[in-house]
Design a protein around this motif. Sequence first.
Motif, PDB file in Angstrom:
ATOM      1  N   CYS A  18     -14.933  -6.524 -49.141  1.00 39.51           N
ATOM      2  CA  CYS A  18     -15.401  -8.000 -48.878  1.00 39.51           C
ATOM      3  C   CYS A  18     -14.273  -8.779 -49.659  1.00 39.51           C
ATOM      4  CB  CYS A  18     -16.968  -8.170 -49.047  1.00 39.51           C
ATOM      5  SG  CYS A  18     -17.137 -10.145 -49.281  1.00 39.51           S
ATOM      6  N   LYS A  19     -14.063 -10.101 -49.073  1.00 42.71           N
ATOM      7  CA  LYS A  19     -13.003 -10.729 -49.864  1.00 42.71           C
ATOM      8  C   LYS A  19     -13.345 -12.225 -50.357  1.00 42.71           C
ATOM      9  CE  LYS A  19      -9.362  -7.855 -48.931  1.00 42.71           C
ATOM     10  NZ  LYS A  19      -8.951  -7.185 -50.124  1.00 42.71           N
ATOM     11  N   CYS A  20     -14.675 -12.101 -50.562  1.00 44.00           N
ATOM     12  CA  CYS A  20     -15.410 -13.507 -50.622  1.00 44.00           C
ATOM     13  C   CYS A  20     -14.889 -14.073 -51.886  1.00 44.00           C
ATOM     14  CB  CYS A  20     -17.047 -13.284 -51.084  1.00 44.00           C
ATOM     15  SG  CYS A  20     -17.938 -13.372 -49.406  1.00 44.00           S
ATOM     16  N   VAL A  67     -11.876 -15.758 -50.891  1.00 42.28           N
ATOM     17  CA  VAL A  67     -12.166 -17.118 -50.228  1.00 42.28           C
ATOM     18  C   VAL A  67     -12.693 -18.087 -51.047  1.00 42.28           C
ATOM     19  CG1 VAL A  67     -13.782 -17.717 -48.319  1.00 42.28           C
ATOM     20  CG2 VAL A  67     -12.665 -15.620 -48.134  1.00 42.28           C
ATOM     21  N   CYS A  78      -9.516 -12.145 -44.025  1.00 41.43           N
ATOM     22  CA  CYS A  78     -10.223 -11.032 -44.588  1.00 41.43           C
ATOM     23  C   CYS A  78     -10.124 -10.155 -43.282  1.00 41.43           C
ATOM     24  CB  CYS A  78     -11.577 -11.269 -44.931  1.00 41.43           C
ATOM     25  SG  CYS A  78     -12.788 -10.025 -45.056  1.00 41.43           S
ATOM     26  N   PHE A 137     -13.330 -10.026 -41.173  1.00 49.31           N
ATOM     27  CA  PHE A 137     -13.754 -11.104 -40.591  1.00 49.31           C
ATOM     28  C   PHE A 137     -13.918 -10.813 -38.901  1.00 49.31           C
ATOM     29  CE2 PHE A 137     -12.768 -15.292 -38.514  1.00 49.31           C
ATOM     30  CZ  PHE A 137     -13.747 -15.997 -39.050  1.00 49.31           C
ATOM     31  N   CYS A 144     -17.758  -8.099 -39.778  1.00 49.53           N
ATOM     32  CA  CYS A 144     -18.754  -9.021 -40.423  1.00 49.53           C
ATOM     33  C   CYS A 144     -18.934 -10.086 -39.741  1.00 49.53           C
ATOM     34  CB  CYS A 144     -18.178  -9.234 -41.953  1.00 49.53           C
ATOM     35  SG  CYS A 144     -18.907 -10.477 -42.819  1.00 49.53           S
ATOM     36  N   VAL A 186     -21.292  -9.130 -44.055  1.00 46.76           N
ATOM     37  CA  VAL A 186     -21.019  -7.791 -45.097  1.00 46.76           C
ATOM     38  C   VAL A 186     -21.068  -8.687 -46.374  1.00 46.76           C
ATOM     39  CG1 VAL A 186     -19.338  -6.439 -46.143  1.00 46.76           C
ATOM     40  CG2 VAL A 186     -19.530  -6.605 -43.757  1.00 46.76           C
ATOM     41  N   GLY A 187     -20.585  -9.922 -46.628  1.00 47.57           N
ATOM     42  CA  GLY A 187     -20.551 -10.560 -47.995  1.00 47.57           C
ATOM     43  C   GLY A 187     -21.590 -11.792 -47.657  1.00 47.57           C
ATOM     44  N   CYS A 213     -20.432 -14.896 -48.160  1.00 51.20           N
ATOM     45  CA  CYS A 213     -20.000 -16.268 -47.515  1.00 51.20           C
ATOM     46  C   CYS A 213     -20.289 -16.034 -45.959  1.00 51.20           C
ATOM     47  CB  CYS A 213     -18.484 -16.061 -47.746  1.00 51.20           C
ATOM     48  SG  CYS A 213     -17.892 -16.093 -49.583  1.00 51.20           S
ATOM     49  N   MET A 214     -20.706 -14.919 -45.420  1.00 48.45           N
ATOM     50  CA  MET A 214     -20.790 -15.281 -43.954  1.00 48.45           C
ATOM     51  C   MET A 214     -22.281 -15.398 -44.000  1.00 48.45           C
ATOM     52  SD  MET A 214     -19.668 -14.845 -40.995  1.00 48.45           S
ATOM     53  CE  MET A 214     -18.190 -14.030 -40.780  1.00 48.45           C
ATOM     54  N   CYS A 246     -16.842 -18.339 -44.679  1.00 45.43           N
ATOM     55  CA  CYS A 246     -16.740 -17.388 -43.531  1.00 45.43           C
ATOM     56  C   CYS A 246     -17.929 -17.828 -42.420  1.00 45.43           C
ATOM     57  CB  CYS A 246     -17.033 -15.892 -44.111  1.00 45.43           C
ATOM     58  SG  CYS A 246     -15.706 -15.454 -45.402  1.00 45.43           S
TER      59      CYS A 246
HETATM   60 FE1  SF4 Z   1     -14.828 -11.016 -45.105  1.00 42.29          FE
HETATM   61 FE2  SF4 Z   1     -17.433 -11.116 -44.417  1.00 42.29          FE
HETATM   62 FE3  SF4 Z   1     -16.961 -10.934 -47.325  1.00 42.29          FE
HETATM   63 FE4  SF4 Z   1     -16.043 -13.140 -45.615  1.00 42.29          FE
HETATM   64  S1  SF4 Z   1     -18.269 -12.580 -45.849  1.00 42.29           S
HETATM   65  S2  SF4 Z   1     -14.711 -12.197 -46.930  1.00 42.29           S
HETATM   66  S3  SF4 Z   1     -15.605 -12.204 -43.747  1.00 42.29           S
HETATM   67  S4  SF4 Z   1     -16.408  -9.526 -45.621  1.00 42.29           S
END
Ligand code: SF4
Length: 345
Positions: A299-301, A304, A314, A317, A321, A327-328, A330-331, A338
Motif C-alpha cells: 500500500c502506497k498511502c 499518496v 499505486c 489501485f 484495491c 487494502v489501505g 485511503c481507499m 484513493c
Molecule cells: Fe494503493 Fe489502495 Fe493503498 Fe491507495 S489505499 S495506496 S490504492 S493500496
Amino acid sequence: MIDQVIDELKNYDGRPVKIMEVCGTHTSSIFKNGIRSMISPKIQLISGPGCPVCVTPSAYIDKLTEYSLKENHCVLTFGDMMKVKGSKMTLTEAKAAGGKVKILYSPLMAVAEAEQNREIQYIFAAVGFETTVPVYALLLEEIRQKKLNNLKLMTSLKTIVPALSFICENEKNIDGFLSPGHVSVITGSKAYRELADRYRKPFVIAGFEGEHILAAIYEIMTQIKKQRFEVKNMYASAVTEEGNQKAAAFIKEYFEAADGFWRGIGIIEGSALRLKEEYGAYDAESAEEETKEDMPIGCKCTDVILGRINPSDCPLFKTVCNPLHAVGPCMVSPEGSCGIWYQNS
Ligand code: SF4
C-alpha cells in the motif's frame, strides 16, 4: 473573466508546478468539474493529508475493536470508520465476531443512546480535524449537563496546520497549496500566514465550485510567477481572517494540543488535540501513542498522503484495491484520495 483564466491556465508552458489540494472535498470537485482538462499538464494537482479517517492509527482501531468485544460495552462511530483496518480487524469484522458497534449520523445521537441504556458503557469514536472538534466539545457539554457517566470519547483528533508544516519541511517540491475550505472556517486565514512566510509558498483558500478552484489555481500560478508567497482568502463568504472564534474558544475549553501520530507518517509535533486532564472522566484512554506503522504490504498511502504520487500510481489501485476490498485506509473513506480517484477516474 473565467474564460480568460482557463485560457491562461490551459496554455501555461513554464516549468512544471505542483499544487496540493489539502482536503478531499476539493479533490472530488476537481474531478467532478473536469478541472484537469482545463489546465496545462504542466500544472499538477496532487492530494494531501486531509482525510482524518485515512491518518487514524491502526492502534486506535485496535482499541475500539477491543472495547466493542468487552462485556457491557458498545462503540459508537460514523460509518466511514467501519472498514478501516486495525492490526487485527476492522470494526465491521469485530461486529461480525459479536462486538457491539453502532453507527451514528451525528455525535449528539450518542447522548440519547446513553440515556436510554444506562447499563451499557458507550465509547464514542471521536475522529476528525478542526471542523468536527467543536461538535465533540458540544457533545462533552451535553454529557456533563446530563451527568452521564456511561458515555466516553476516544479521540483521534488532528489539526491540519502542523501537518502542512511537516509537508513543507519534508516535501520540498510542492509549489503551492489550495488550503482546506472547511477547516479554514474554524482556523481563519491567519493560520497559514506563518507557513507562507517561512516556506515561501502561496496558500490560497477556495470554495468548492469549479470556478472557485480555477480562480484559486490561477491565483497560485500568478503568485509563483511574480514570486509572491501570500495567504489569499478567496472563500470570503465563509472564511474570515480570524476564523470562528466562538468555536475556537469552545475547543480550547475541552481540548489541548499534543503530539499526534498520523498513520503512514508518524508523529507530527503539536498536531493532535487531546482532552484536557480535568475532563479525564470522559476520556476512554485515547492518549496518542507512538505506534510502529502499519501500512498493509504494497500500500502506497504514505506517498499518496504526502503528495508524492497520485493514487493511480499505486500498483494495487483498481487491481486488488477497491472500495469493496480496500487494502489501505485511503481507499476506505469517501474523503480518502484513493477512494475519490476510484469513483471518478
Ligand atoms: Fe494503493 Fe489502495 Fe493503498 Fe491507495 S489505499 S495506496 S490504492 S493500496
